[in-house]
Motif scaffolding. Structure first.
Motif, mmCIF file in Angstrom:
data_model
loop_
_atom_site.group_PDB
_atom_site.id
_atom_site.type_symbol
_atom_site.label_atom_id
_atom_site.label_comp_id
_atom_site.label_asym_id
_atom_site.label_seq_id
_atom_site.Cartn_x
_atom_site.Cartn_y
_atom_site.Cartn_z
ATOM 1 N N ARG A 263 0.810 -1.213 0.000
ATOM 2 C CA ARG A 263 0.000 0.000 0.000
ATOM 3 C C ARG A 263 0.847 1.269 0.000
ATOM 4 O O ARG A 263 0.331 2.360 0.210
ATOM 5 C CB ARG A 263 -0.946 0.006 1.203
ATOM 6 N N LEU A 264 2.133 1.147 -0.263
ATOM 7 C CA LEU A 264 2.986 2.328 -0.268
ATOM 8 C C LEU A 264 2.545 3.327 -1.332
ATOM 9 O O LEU A 264 2.525 4.540 -1.102
ATOM 10 C CB LEU A 264 4.443 1.932 -0.498
ATOM 11 N N GLY A 265 2.158 2.828 -2.527
ATOM 12 C CA GLY A 265 1.739 3.720 -3.596
ATOM 13 C C GLY A 265 0.541 4.561 -3.204
ATOM 14 O O GLY A 265 0.482 5.768 -3.493
ATOM 15 N N ALA A 266 -0.435 3.955 -2.529
ATOM 16 C CA ALA A 266 -1.624 4.692 -2.109
ATOM 17 C C ALA A 266 -1.263 5.771 -1.095
ATOM 18 O O ALA A 266 -1.757 6.900 -1.159
ATOM 19 C CB ALA A 266 -2.652 3.732 -1.520
ATOM 20 N N HIS A 267 -0.406 5.441 -0.143
ATOM 21 C CA HIS A 267 0.026 6.443 0.834
ATOM 22 C C HIS A 267 0.755 7.595 0.143
ATOM 23 O O HIS A 267 0.585 8.767 0.493
ATOM 24 C CB HIS A 267 0.932 5.801 1.887
ATOM 25 N N MET A 268 1.574 7.274 -0.850
ATOM 26 C CA MET A 268 2.330 8.304 -1.543
ATOM 27 C C MET A 268 1.407 9.234 -2.329
ATOM 28 O O MET A 268 1.544 10.461 -2.294
ATOM 29 C CB MET A 268 3.356 7.672 -2.484
ATOM 30 N N ILE A 269 0.431 8.657 -3.043
ATOM 31 C CA ILE A 269 -0.499 9.472 -3.817
ATOM 32 C C ILE A 269 -1.319 10.368 -2.896
ATOM 33 O O ILE A 269 -1.517 11.560 -3.167
ATOM 34 C CB ILE A 269 -1.407 8.571 -4.675
ATOM 35 N N ARG A 270 -1.793 9.816 -1.780
ATOM 36 C CA ARG A 270 -2.592 10.633 -0.867
ATOM 37 C C ARG A 270 -1.771 11.757 -0.262
ATOM 38 O O ARG A 270 -2.243 12.886 -0.115
ATOM 39 C CB ARG A 270 -3.174 9.736 0.232
ATOM 40 N N ALA A 271 -0.526 11.480 0.086
ATOM 41 C CA ALA A 271 0.335 12.529 0.628
ATOM 42 C C ALA A 271 0.560 13.629 -0.401
ATOM 43 O O ALA A 271 0.521 14.827 -0.088
ATOM 44 C CB ALA A 271 1.672 11.936 1.074
ATOM 45 N N ALA A 272 0.763 13.238 -1.658
ATOM 46 C CA ALA A 272 0.974 14.224 -2.721
ATOM 47 C C ALA A 272 -0.285 15.046 -2.958
ATOM 48 O O ALA A 272 -0.222 16.271 -3.110
ATOM 49 C CB ALA A 272 1.410 13.520 -4.000
#
Length: 317
Positions: A263-272
């Motif tokens: 789920r790293l990609g989802a966390h990264m997109i949400r942070a961005a």
């Protein structure tokens, strides 16, 4: 048929009324625009192009084609490359009237590579381009997120994961991480372009995102203090073309390495996305059709599908 084609560069004519009911490929990613605003942007693209042509059908419908040199790609690949746009009432007759003018002009001025993006659901346009030597090179899904619909705060990151502003110190690890991914399939990377430039294209994009104004925001994902992903965006408005004050951001680069938590990609997109809330109402991007995992991740992180497109290109000589 060519006798009906006129030069349209620098035109100050009003937007053709019929254009207000057209569907435009170039602005499909911005769902906040009204149809008249789409038409105004299309007319502005025609007016600012290096060369443009217009065709008027017997029924009075106007179709325009424009061609503009792509300066960065021309310098990077060492191949004169230009972007083609088709605006307005695009049908088979209009394409057959306009495309020979475009191709003749490109050949006469030394342009060796022409590319254009079109909606995947427009078979008349696609078949017309193919009749004139264009080939489909790339397909993508356009996505958009209205930042006003985001929750006030992104979900907390799991232990060991954090995001920081990208710096030059991150570049060696980011470039090494990018080499772990599958072959990169951007629109420019087709067999006719120089192989050496194609191989270094991804690393150059990453470097541009981190060290130049190519991106206004660049986040590095750190998993246990090791760079494992990058998300970079650029912000802008339509004000340079028409008086629409809604700011937007468009994704320049997104990747995560294969060996990261799921789920790293989802966390990264949400942070961005949350980092852009104060700067942009709409955040847009596109995901290659071979990137189903990233598309699902984007949709689960706040994006919606705004359209789909095909990238076509041909040699002008």
């Amino acid at each position: 048929m060519r006798a009906s084609v006129q030069c349209a560069t620098g035109t100050t004519a009003d937007v053709p009324e019929a254009w207000t009911s057209c569907t435009f490929a170039a602005t499909a990613w911005d769902p906040s625009l009204k149809r008249r605003e789409h038409a105004m942007l299309a007319q502005a693209r025609v007016g600012r192009a290096e060369q443009a042509w217009s065709y008027t059908s017997p029924a009075g419908h106007v179709t325009s084609a424009w061609l503009t040199l792509n300066a960065w790609d021309t310098e990077f690949f060492g191949v004169p490359m230009a972007v083609l746009g088709l605006e307005g009432n695009v049908d088979a007759v209009a394409i057959d009237a306009l495309l020979p003018c475009v191709i003749d002009y490109a050949s006469a001025t030394g342009v060796r590579h022409i590319r254009t993006s079109q909606r995947a659901g427009e078979p008349t346009v696609l078949h017309g381009l193919q009749r004139h030597g264009f080939h489909v090179r790339w397909a993508s899904v356009q996505i958009a997120c209205d930042t006003r619909a985001l929750s006030p705060n992104p979900p907390p990151c799991p232990p060991g994961l954090r995001f920081v502003e990208a710096t030059e110190d991150h570049l060696p690890d980011l470039l090494a991480a990018a080499r772990c991914m599958a072959p990169y399939n951007w629109p420019e990377l087709e067999p006719t372009l120089p192989d050496a430039a194609r191989k270094r294209y991804l690393s150059q994009r990453i470097e541009n995102c981190v060290t130049t104004s190519y991106a206004n925001q660049a986040l590095v994902a750190l998993w246990r203090d090791k760079p494992v992903g990058l998300h970079a965006s650029a912000t802008g408005t339509h004000d340079s073309l028409i008086d629409v004050g809604r700011p937007f951001a468009y994704v320049r680069e997104t990747f995560v390495t294969p060996d990261t938590p799921p789920r790293l990609g989802a966390h990264m997109i949400r942070a961005a996305l949350h980092g852009l809330r104060s700067e942009a109402q709409i955040v847009t991007g596109r995901v290659r059709l071979d990137g189903r995992a990233m598309l699902n991740t984007a949709l689960a992180s706040g994006y919606d599908i705004a359209g789909d497109e095909l990238l076509l290109s041909r040699a002008a000589t």
